[in-house]
Design a protein around this motif. Structure first.
Motif, mmCIF file in Angstrom:
data_model
loop_
_atom_site.group_PDB
_atom_site.id
_atom_site.type_symbol
_atom_site.label_atom_id
_atom_site.label_comp_id
_atom_site.label_asym_id
_atom_site.label_seq_id
_atom_site.Cartn_x
_atom_site.Cartn_y
_atom_site.Cartn_z
ATOM 1 N N GLU A 56 -2.999 -3.554 0.360
ATOM 2 C CA GLU A 56 -2.898 -2.097 0.368
ATOM 3 C C GLU A 56 -1.634 -1.636 1.096
ATOM 4 O O GLU A 56 -1.035 -0.634 0.731
ATOM 5 C CB GLU A 56 -4.138 -1.470 1.020
ATOM 6 N N ASP A 57 -1.223 -2.373 2.107
ATOM 7 C CA ASP A 57 -0.046 -2.002 2.886
ATOM 8 C C ASP A 57 1.229 -2.033 2.044
ATOM 9 O O ASP A 57 2.183 -1.319 2.332
ATOM 10 C CB ASP A 57 0.091 -2.927 4.089
ATOM 11 N N ALA A 58 1.226 -2.851 0.987
ATOM 12 C CA ALA A 58 2.399 -2.941 0.113
ATOM 13 C C ALA A 58 2.553 -1.690 -0.758
ATOM 14 O O ALA A 58 3.621 -1.450 -1.304
ATOM 15 C CB ALA A 58 2.289 -4.186 -0.764
ATOM 16 N N LYS A 59 1.501 -0.901 -0.892
ATOM 17 C CA LYS A 59 1.528 0.305 -1.724
ATOM 18 C C LYS A 59 1.936 1.515 -0.881
ATOM 19 O O LYS A 59 1.728 1.517 0.324
ATOM 20 C CB LYS A 59 0.136 0.585 -2.298
ATOM 21 N N PRO A 60 2.476 2.553 -1.542
ATOM 22 C CA PRO A 60 2.694 3.803 -0.804
ATOM 23 C C PRO A 60 1.347 4.338 -0.324
ATOM 24 O O PRO A 60 0.316 4.144 -0.972
ATOM 25 C CB PRO A 60 3.299 4.740 -1.852
ATOM 26 N N SER A 61 1.348 5.004 0.815
ATOM 27 C CA SER A 61 0.106 5.477 1.427
ATOM 28 C C SER A 61 -0.765 6.275 0.455
ATOM 29 O O SER A 61 -1.983 6.108 0.431
ATOM 30 C CB SER A 61 0.420 6.321 2.660
ATOM 31 N N ALA A 62 -0.159 7.118 -0.361
ATOM 32 C CA ALA A 62 -0.911 7.978 -1.281
ATOM 33 C C ALA A 62 -1.642 7.186 -2.361
ATOM 34 O O ALA A 62 -2.612 7.674 -2.943
ATOM 35 C CB ALA A 62 0.023 8.996 -1.930
ATOM 36 N N GLU A 63 -1.207 5.949 -2.628
ATOM 37 C CA GLU A 63 -1.825 5.127 -3.681
ATOM 38 C C GLU A 63 -2.870 4.145 -3.137
ATOM 39 O O GLU A 63 -3.549 3.469 -3.903
ATOM 40 C CB GLU A 63 -0.743 4.344 -4.426
ATOM 41 N N ARG A 64 -2.988 4.057 -1.824
ATOM 42 C CA ARG A 64 -3.932 3.108 -1.219
ATOM 43 C C ARG A 64 -5.365 3.632 -1.286
ATOM 44 O O ARG A 64 -5.599 4.820 -1.436
ATOM 45 C CB ARG A 64 -3.581 2.897 0.247
ATOM 46 N N LEU A 65 -6.297 2.700 -1.111
ATOM 47 C CA LEU A 65 -7.679 3.103 -0.922
ATOM 48 C C LEU A 65 -7.716 4.001 0.310
ATOM 49 O O LEU A 65 -6.951 3.789 1.263
ATOM 50 C CB LEU A 65 -8.571 1.876 -0.704
ATOM 51 N N PRO A 66 -8.589 5.012 0.317
ATOM 52 C CA PRO A 66 -8.572 5.982 1.426
ATOM 53 C C PRO A 66 -8.629 5.363 2.815
ATOM 54 O O PRO A 66 -7.929 5.800 3.727
ATOM 55 C CB PRO A 66 -9.808 6.842 1.158
ATOM 56 N N GLU A 67 -9.435 4.314 2.989
ATOM 57 C CA GLU A 67 -9.563 3.732 4.322
ATOM 58 C C GLU A 67 -8.305 3.009 4.788
ATOM 59 O O GLU A 67 -8.158 2.687 5.964
ATOM 60 C CB GLU A 67 -10.775 2.803 4.407
ATOM 61 N N PHE A 68 -7.361 2.769 3.856
ATOM 62 C CA PHE A 68 -6.126 2.082 4.210
ATOM 63 C C PHE A 68 -4.903 2.993 4.169
ATOM 64 O O PHE A 68 -3.781 2.524 4.303
ATOM 65 C CB PHE A 68 -5.908 0.872 3.290
ATOM 66 N N ALA A 69 -5.106 4.286 3.985
ATOM 67 C CA ALA A 69 -3.998 5.246 4.035
ATOM 68 C C ALA A 69 -3.449 5.278 5.460
ATOM 69 O O ALA A 69 -4.164 4.976 6.419
ATOM 70 C CB ALA A 69 -4.473 6.628 3.604
#
Length: 90
Positions: A56-69
């Motif tokens: 999830e960290d590799a994705k932009p914050s807006a595209e992550r699962l909510p708990e990993f934003a």
């Protein structure tokens, strides 16, 4: 350059500092003791979370699962660690 040498020397000095090494060694031993006390399910859950967190960290914050934003990442990590600690002391 002088700045590069100064920076490298500072890192080398820190790595050769016995108190730093002792502190890191003590922290590692404490972590290993905590892990040894954990149940298999707790370790598996922790491993799953760490793998998912990396993905999830590799994705932009807006595209992550909510708990990993970004806004929730630190809180979620603390909650998971607290729950694991409570389970280990019950």
């Amino acid at each position: 350059t002088q700045n590069g040498r100064t920076s490298s020397q500072g890192l080398l000095d820190a790595l050769q500092d016995p108190s730093l090494v002792a502190t890191k060694r003590a922290g590692e031993e404490a972590l290993l003791k905590r892990l040894a006390r954990m149940r298999g399910g707790t370790l598996a859950g922790l491993a799953r979370t760490l793998v998912r967190m990396k993905a999830e960290d590799a994705k932009p914050s807006a595209e992550r699962l909510p708990e990993f934003a970004d806004a929730n990442m630190e809180v979620a990590s603390l909650v998971r660690l607290a729950r694991a600690a409570v389970r280990n002391h019950s």
